[in-house]
Design a protein around this motif. Structure first.
Motif, PDB file in Angstrom:
ATOM      1  N   ASP A 129     -37.743  60.653 -33.670  1.00  0.00           N
ATOM      2  CA  ASP A 129     -38.531  61.702 -34.334  1.00  0.00           C
ATOM      3  C   ASP A 129     -37.880  63.069 -34.179  1.00  0.00           C
ATOM      4  O   ASP A 129     -38.048  63.948 -35.040  1.00  0.00           O
ATOM      5  CB  ASP A 129     -39.951  61.735 -33.759  1.00  0.00           C
ATOM      6  N   SER A 133     -37.020  65.483 -37.352  1.00  0.00           N
ATOM      7  CA  SER A 133     -37.467  66.870 -37.545  1.00  0.00           C
ATOM      8  C   SER A 133     -36.292  67.795 -37.826  1.00  0.00           C
ATOM      9  O   SER A 133     -36.387  68.699 -38.668  1.00  0.00           O
ATOM     10  CB  SER A 133     -38.221  67.349 -36.293  1.00  0.00           C
ATOM     11  N   ALA A 136     -35.115  67.223 -41.365  1.00  0.00           N
ATOM     12  CA  ALA A 136     -36.100  67.784 -42.297  1.00  0.00           C
ATOM     13  C   ALA A 136     -35.911  69.288 -42.453  1.00  0.00           C
ATOM     14  O   ALA A 136     -35.992  69.824 -43.563  1.00  0.00           O
ATOM     15  CB  ALA A 136     -37.516  67.472 -41.812  1.00  0.00           C
ATOM     16  N   GLU A 137     -35.642  69.985 -41.351  1.00  0.00           N
ATOM     17  CA  GLU A 137     -35.420  71.429 -41.421  1.00  0.00           C
ATOM     18  C   GLU A 137     -34.135  71.743 -42.177  1.00  0.00           C
ATOM     19  O   GLU A 137     -34.082  72.672 -42.994  1.00  0.00           O
ATOM     20  CB  GLU A 137     -35.351  72.010 -40.006  1.00  0.00           C
TER      21      GLU A 137
END
Length: 367
Positions: A129, A133, A136-137
């Motif tokens: 995870d 993240s 995703a950024e």
């Protein structure tokens, strides 16, 4: 001459002809034109995205010229080799449809490691995870830059939704609920290179509606520009042909001539006479004696990564780069001027100056 057209009627006919031609072009855009347009848009927007990714990773990032292909969405899903990291970016304003990006998992792990201060060679090869993240950024900033570039090209405000990043671990996990497998899509493929760490391929998938919308916007902007240029040229021609000489011109020439021929008075400037008398002045250094300066002492320095700093807690020990018997730097307004050793004065720390740096030594310390 009674059958001749006025300039206003000619402008109206030209504007109407261009508008009709543009309307027909919008309704019937051939496939090659669509692919050329979406390839151009993808090339410019993803180049901007590569620049953004380069600033995030602090590495040189390059993307090749895109390869565009019109196909069925089901054919793309069936040919995907898992695992893959999928990023879906929907458009909130300006465009219809969504943007799907596919990235290799190993490349996503490298990107996540660089974003967290690593060297791009992580020992852990699992996509957790935390890596999700980070990717995703990165995708959010990349697609944000690409959308801004795209908005400039189509002359329209474009706003995106937050990206939805998922891990497709196996063929059973490969799915996209918002698009049918029989839907017509356009695949835009790029070769992605990140300074010796990544040599891979990144893929964009645009829906047919989105490509149609972008193509119409691009053609509309070009037609509008041509039409405006023709109007400006036509107006200029009319104004030039209808201009007539007036009786005020000779009078104006006479006034300008009389103004130029008017004599100008020239005189020498007058200055006060110089003499050799000099008044005794005080020492200018006295003016600087009360200026406050910031004096500081450097015990040592240490370079840490972000993950190390985040792990600090009460009782943590930080090792500095200076030995206990080495002289300490004395800084004046951040510039080294001397070295010394630590002493204790009553209950306060102090420093005894052992050496004053020469100008040459100070320059060497500043390098």
């Amino acid at each position: 001459m009674s059958d001749s057209l006025s300039q206003e009627e000619i402008d109206a006919m030209m504007a109407g002809a261009v508008t009709n031609d543009t309307a027909e072009a919008k309704d019937d855009i051939d496939e090659k034109t669509k692919q050329d347009i979406i390839g151009e848009v993808g090339n410019i927007s993803m180049s901007q995205a590569a620049t953004t990714l380069s600033s995030i990773l602090n590495k040189r990032v390059s993307i090749t010229t895109p390869r565009v292909e019109a196909t069925k969405f089901g054919d793309i899903l069936g040919a995907i080799d898992t695992p893959k990291v999928s990023t879906v970016v929907g458009f909130k304003e300006g465009l219809v449809g969504s943007n799907l990006l596919l990235l290799e998992v190993k490349d996503a792990i490298v990107i996540a490691d660089l974003m967290m201060g690593g060297d791009g060679k992580p020992e852990n090869k699992q996509f957790t995870d935390l890596e999700l993240s980070a990717v995703a950024e990165a995708m959010n900033q990349m697609i944000g830059s690409a959308s801004t570039s795209m908005a400039t090209m189509i002359n329209r405000k474009v706003d995106i939704l937050p990206p939805n990043v998922k891990l497709w671990e196996n063929p059973e996990a490969v799915h996209y609920d918002n698009l049918d497998k029989d839907a017509d899509v356009y695949r835009i493929s790029f070769s992605l290179s990140v300074e010796g760490l990544i040599e891979s391929e990144i893929m964009q998938i645009f829906t047919a509606d989105m490509v149609e919308d972008i193509a119409k916007a691009m053609l509309s902007d070009k037609a509008t520009t041509v039409r405006d240029d023709e109007k400006v040229e036509s107006k200029t021609t009319v104004e030039t042909s209808t201009a007539e000489p007036t009786t005020e011109a000779p009078q104006q020439e006479e006034q300008e001539k009389s103004t130029v021929e008017k004599p100008v008075e020239v005189s020498k400037p007058e200055f006060q006479a110089l003499n050799d008398e000099r008044k005794a002045e005080g020492d200018n250094l006295d003016l600087l004696l009360d200026v406050p300066l910031n004096l500081s002492v450097v015990l040592g320095r240490s370079e840490k990564k972000v993950r190390d700093i985040l792990s600090f807690g009460t009782g943590s020990v930080i090792e500095l780069d200076r030995l206990t018997d080495e002289p300490l730097e004395i800084l004046l307004n951040g510039k080294p001027i001397a070295t010394g050793e630590v002493v204790v004065i009553n209950e306060n720390f102090g420093i005894r100056i052992t050496n004053i740096l020469s100008p040459t030594q100070r320059i060497k310390r500043l390098k």
